[in-house]
Scaffold this motif. Structure first.
Motif, PDB file in Angstrom:
ATOM      1  N   ILE A  52       0.748  -1.409   0.032  1.00 20.19           N
ATOM      2  CA  ILE A  52      -0.076   0.170  -0.027  1.00 20.19           C
ATOM      3  C   ILE A  52       0.885   1.327  -0.008  1.00 20.19           C
ATOM      4  O   ILE A  52       1.713   1.492   0.773  1.00 20.19           O
ATOM      5  CB  ILE A  52      -1.000   0.122   1.452  1.00 20.19           C
ATOM      6  CG1 ILE A  52      -1.688  -1.295   1.440  1.00 20.19           C
ATOM      7  CG2 ILE A  52      -1.785   1.162   1.047  1.00 20.19           C
ATOM      8  CD1 ILE A  52      -2.030  -1.508   2.873  1.00 20.19           C
ATOM      9  N   PRO A  53       0.790   2.040  -1.238  1.00 16.90           N
ATOM     10  CA  PRO A  53       1.661   3.402  -1.061  1.00 16.90           C
ATOM     11  C   PRO A  53       1.076   4.227   0.120  1.00 16.90           C
ATOM     12  O   PRO A  53      -0.150   4.438   0.241  1.00 16.90           O
ATOM     13  CB  PRO A  53       1.279   3.875  -2.390  1.00 16.90           C
ATOM     14  CG  PRO A  53       0.630   2.807  -3.151  1.00 16.90           C
ATOM     15  CD  PRO A  53      -0.114   1.900  -2.191  1.00 16.90           C
ATOM     16  N   LYS A  54       1.930   4.959   0.772  1.00 11.56           N
ATOM     17  CA  LYS A  54       1.626   5.596   1.933  1.00 11.56           C
ATOM     18  C   LYS A  54       0.654   7.083   1.462  1.00 11.56           C
ATOM     19  O   LYS A  54      -0.135   7.352   2.166  1.00 11.56           O
ATOM     20  CB  LYS A  54       3.126   6.216   2.723  1.00 11.56           C
ATOM     21  CG  LYS A  54       3.355   5.007   3.647  1.00 11.56           C
ATOM     22  CD  LYS A  54       4.672   5.540   4.510  1.00 11.56           C
ATOM     23  CE  LYS A  54       5.124   4.777   5.550  1.00 11.56           C
ATOM     24  NZ  LYS A  54       6.015   5.140   6.316  1.00 11.56           N
ATOM     25  N   LYS A  55       1.210   7.141   0.276  1.00  6.87           N
ATOM     26  CA  LYS A  55       0.457   8.674  -0.166  1.00  6.87           C
ATOM     27  C   LYS A  55      -0.999   8.327  -0.468  1.00  6.87           C
ATOM     28  O   LYS A  55      -1.903   9.298  -0.273  1.00  6.87           O
ATOM     29  CB  LYS A  55       1.272   9.078  -1.593  1.00  6.87           C
ATOM     30  CG  LYS A  55       1.180   8.175  -2.879  1.00  6.87           C
ATOM     31  CD  LYS A  55       1.626   9.030  -4.007  1.00  6.87           C
ATOM     32  CE  LYS A  55       1.856   8.203  -5.089  1.00  6.87           C
ATOM     33  NZ  LYS A  55       2.522   8.555  -6.161  1.00  6.87           N
ATOM     34  N   ALA A  56      -1.503   6.996  -0.606  1.00  7.35           N
ATOM     35  CA  ALA A  56      -2.857   6.678  -0.740  1.00  7.35           C
ATOM     36  C   ALA A  56      -3.267   6.819   0.656  1.00  7.35           C
ATOM     37  O   ALA A  56      -4.874   6.617   0.710  1.00  7.35           O
ATOM     38  CB  ALA A  56      -2.644   5.240  -1.461  1.00  7.35           C
ATOM     39  N   LEU A  57      -2.765   6.873   1.754  1.00  9.44           N
ATOM     40  CA  LEU A  57      -3.204   6.668   3.020  1.00  9.44           C
ATOM     41  C   LEU A  57      -3.256   8.150   3.774  1.00  9.44           C
ATOM     42  O   LEU A  57      -3.772   8.248   4.783  1.00  9.44           O
ATOM     43  CB  LEU A  57      -2.503   5.814   3.945  1.00  9.44           C
ATOM     44  CG  LEU A  57      -2.266   4.293   3.381  1.00  9.44           C
ATOM     45  CD1 LEU A  57      -1.442   3.563   4.332  1.00  9.44           C
ATOM     46  CD2 LEU A  57      -3.768   3.590   3.019  1.00  9.44           C
ATOM     47  N   GLU A  58      -2.896   9.071   2.852  1.00 10.03           N
ATOM     48  CA  GLU A  58      -2.594  10.241   3.491  1.00 10.03           C
ATOM     49  C   GLU A  58      -4.124  10.881   4.034  1.00 10.03           C
ATOM     50  O   GLU A  58      -5.090  10.844   3.395  1.00 10.03           O
ATOM     51  CB  GLU A  58      -2.268  11.463   2.523  1.00 10.03           C
ATOM     52  CG  GLU A  58      -0.749  11.277   2.304  1.00 10.03           C
ATOM     53  CD  GLU A  58      -0.272  12.091   1.239  1.00 10.03           C
ATOM     54  OE1 GLU A  58      -1.113  12.800   0.754  1.00 10.03           O
ATOM     55  OE2 GLU A  58       0.870  11.977   0.829  1.00 10.03           O
ATOM     56  N   ILE A  85       3.400  -6.917   9.634  1.00  4.81           N
ATOM     57  CA  ILE A  85       3.260  -5.641   9.065  1.00  4.81           C
ATOM     58  C   ILE A  85       4.656  -5.090   8.900  1.00  4.81           C
ATOM     59  O   ILE A  85       5.324  -4.845  10.023  1.00  4.81           O
ATOM     60  CB  ILE A  85       2.289  -4.473   9.826  1.00  4.81           C
ATOM     61  CG1 ILE A  85       0.951  -5.324   9.841  1.00  4.81           C
ATOM     62  CG2 ILE A  85       2.155  -3.477   8.944  1.00  4.81           C
ATOM     63  CD1 ILE A  85       0.063  -4.690  10.895  1.00  4.81           C
ATOM     64  N   TYR A  86       4.789  -4.497   7.950  1.00  4.62           N
ATOM     65  CA  TYR A  86       6.390  -3.846   7.622  1.00  4.62           C
ATOM     66  C   TYR A  86       5.966  -2.469   7.148  1.00  4.62           C
ATOM     67  O   TYR A  86       4.958  -2.179   6.473  1.00  4.62           O
ATOM     68  CB  TYR A  86       7.298  -4.665   6.648  1.00  4.62           C
ATOM     69  CG  TYR A  86       7.837  -5.713   7.185  1.00  4.62           C
ATOM     70  CD1 TYR A  86       9.114  -5.744   7.918  1.00  4.62           C
ATOM     71  CD2 TYR A  86       7.403  -7.090   7.370  1.00  4.62           C
ATOM     72  CE1 TYR A  86       9.704  -6.762   8.666  1.00  4.62           C
ATOM     73  CE2 TYR A  86       7.910  -8.247   7.903  1.00  4.62           C
ATOM     74  CZ  TYR A  86       9.089  -7.912   8.369  1.00  4.62           C
ATOM     75  OH  TYR A  86       9.790  -9.047   9.059  1.00  4.62           O
ATOM     76  N   HIS A  91       6.057   2.657   1.619  1.00  6.70           N
ATOM     77  CA  HIS A  91       5.034   1.874   1.522  1.00  6.70           C
ATOM     78  C   HIS A  91       4.653   1.389   3.066  1.00  6.70           C
ATOM     79  O   HIS A  91       5.361   0.944   3.635  1.00  6.70           O
ATOM     80  CB  HIS A  91       5.147   0.814   0.565  1.00  6.70           C
ATOM     81  CG  HIS A  91       5.297   1.105  -0.764  1.00  6.70           C
ATOM     82  ND1 HIS A  91       6.125   1.830  -1.495  1.00  6.70           N
ATOM     83  CD2 HIS A  91       4.009   0.988  -1.593  1.00  6.70           C
ATOM     84  CE1 HIS A  91       5.806   1.914  -2.761  1.00  6.70           C
ATOM     85  NE2 HIS A  91       4.522   1.410  -2.732  1.00  6.70           N
ATOM     86  N   LEU A  92       3.362   0.828   3.027  1.00  5.42           N
ATOM     87  CA  LEU A  92       3.007  -0.330   4.220  1.00  5.42           C
ATOM     88  C   LEU A  92       2.960  -1.505   3.674  1.00  5.42           C
ATOM     89  O   LEU A  92       2.139  -1.524   2.438  1.00  5.42           O
ATOM     90  CB  LEU A  92       1.636   0.224   4.925  1.00  5.42           C
ATOM     91  CG  LEU A  92       1.420  -0.264   6.150  1.00  5.42           C
ATOM     92  CD1 LEU A  92       2.156   0.363   7.058  1.00  5.42           C
ATOM     93  CD2 LEU A  92      -0.112   0.243   6.506  1.00  5.42           C
TER      94      LEU A  92
END
Length: 365
Positions: A52-58, A85-86, A91-92
């Protein structure tokens, strides 16, 4: 190599996830993530990694992390587990259990013999798992056949619940009133946009039980507005001839779950005590021909719309196992495909289309 851990104790830091896992191939894509087949280098264990790209979770970081922290605690024989979880700088990565048995309806269609008792045993496993979730204060909110997968290809394999993309922790903030789920399986109170509870999952189990016994859905219309109207009124029938050979006990069980009034609807506890589940009222008569024929008519095309096809992954994994056994004759690799959007609250509702370039850059072996 893993970086020094910070933040929540369950989250591990990794400069490059490929130092720990060898990526094999992309198995599927979600709204803003990719699921990749990978092998842990240290143990040679196959897993599915959701990238999961972090920018998608902003803007959603806190709620996402709170829910993942709870979902990580889920350990049940009938629920696909989140194992690790890493987190990297960009990314997550959710490390998930793999399952290899394929989708529920595919397996039923492939069988030559199928009875009410088989359906009862399937529903009992689902009820056990959902009761476990409810006892933890977790509402799945999107129970449907596509989210039910067999653990293995064994004849007596257990059924597994997957895809917690819409799950909600009760009491984790607001009252649940968001209209979400899959048309045809959502409870009337969700469509009425009223506050709702874990009873919505019990309604969905009733719909699944209905389909398992006749092969077609209780509510259907090409027009969504008309479909929703049927559900809001809880209008469904046990049509002849499809229900002629089904026991009254099975019908009674379904009626208690597909009860319009959520206060009167059976809970998982009550459903597990019903004679059709706990007793011996489920019939042994073979209903395979009629049910499988209807399933092929009514559900064959639904897979084309899925972001991820579990059957295709079974094929991927069989090829992978063949390749592995040829390269390393003495080594056993479990056949374990993964499946679509998993364990990320809100994933199914987002229109973000970012995908994991880390994952895409790795070619299939």
């Amino acid at each position: 190599m893993p970086l020094e851990e910070d933040g929540p104790s369950w989250k591990k830091r990794a400069e490059d996830i490929r130092d720990i896992y060898e990526f094999r191939e992309v198995l599927g894509t979600g709204a803003f993530s990719e699921v990749v087949l990978a092998e842990e280098k240290k143990t040679q264990k196959l897993v599915a990694i959701k990238c999961i790209p972090k920018k998608a979770l902003e803007g959603k970081e806190t709620s996402i992390e709170n829910e993942i922290a709870v979902l990580r605690k889920i350990k049940h024989a009938n629920i696909v587990s989140l194992e690790d979880i890493y987190e990297s700088r960009s990314h997550l990565y959710l490390i998930m259990q793999l399952v290899s048995g394929g989708e529920l309806f595919d397996r039923i269609v492939e069988k030559g013999f199928y009875t009410e008792k088989d359906a009862s045993q399937l529903i009992r496993q689902i009820l056990d798992a959902v009761k476990y979730l409810h006892d933890m204060g977790i509402v799945h909110r999107d129970l449907k056949p596509e989210n039910l997968l067999y653990y293995s290809l064994d004849e007596d394999s257990t059924i597994m619940i997957s895809d917690f993309g819409l799950s909600k922790i009760e009491g984790s903030g607001s009252v649940m009133s968001t209209a979400c789920g899959t048309p045809g399986y959502v409870a009337p109170e969700v469509l009425a946009q009223k506050p709702y509870s874990k009873a919505v999952d019990c309604w969905s189990i009733g719909v699944i039980a209905y389909i398992l016994l006749c092969g077609y859905p209780p509510f259907y219309d090409e027009n969504d507005a008309k479909l929703f109207e049927q559900i809001l009124k809880a209008e469904y029938e046990f049509d002849s001839p499809y229900w002629d050979d089904i026991s009254e006990s099975a019908k009674d069980f379904i009626q208690h779950l597909m009860e319009k009034d959520s206060d009167k609807r059976y809970t998982c506890d009550l459903a597990l005590q019903h004679p059709w589940i706990a007793g011996d009222t489920a019939l042994d008569k073979n209903i395979h021909e009629s049910v499988s024929e209807q399933m092929k008519k009514n559900f064959a095309k639904s897979k084309w719309k899925q972001a991820f096809n579990a059957t295709a992954v079974v094929r991927h994994m069989r090829k992978l196992q063949l390749g592995t056994s040829q390269e390393s004759p003495g080594r056993t690799t479990p056949t374990s495909p993964c499946h679509g959007p998993l364990l990320v609250p809100g994933d199914n509702n987002d229109s973000l289309t970012d995908t994991c370039q880390d994952c895409r850059s790795q070619k299939s072996p």
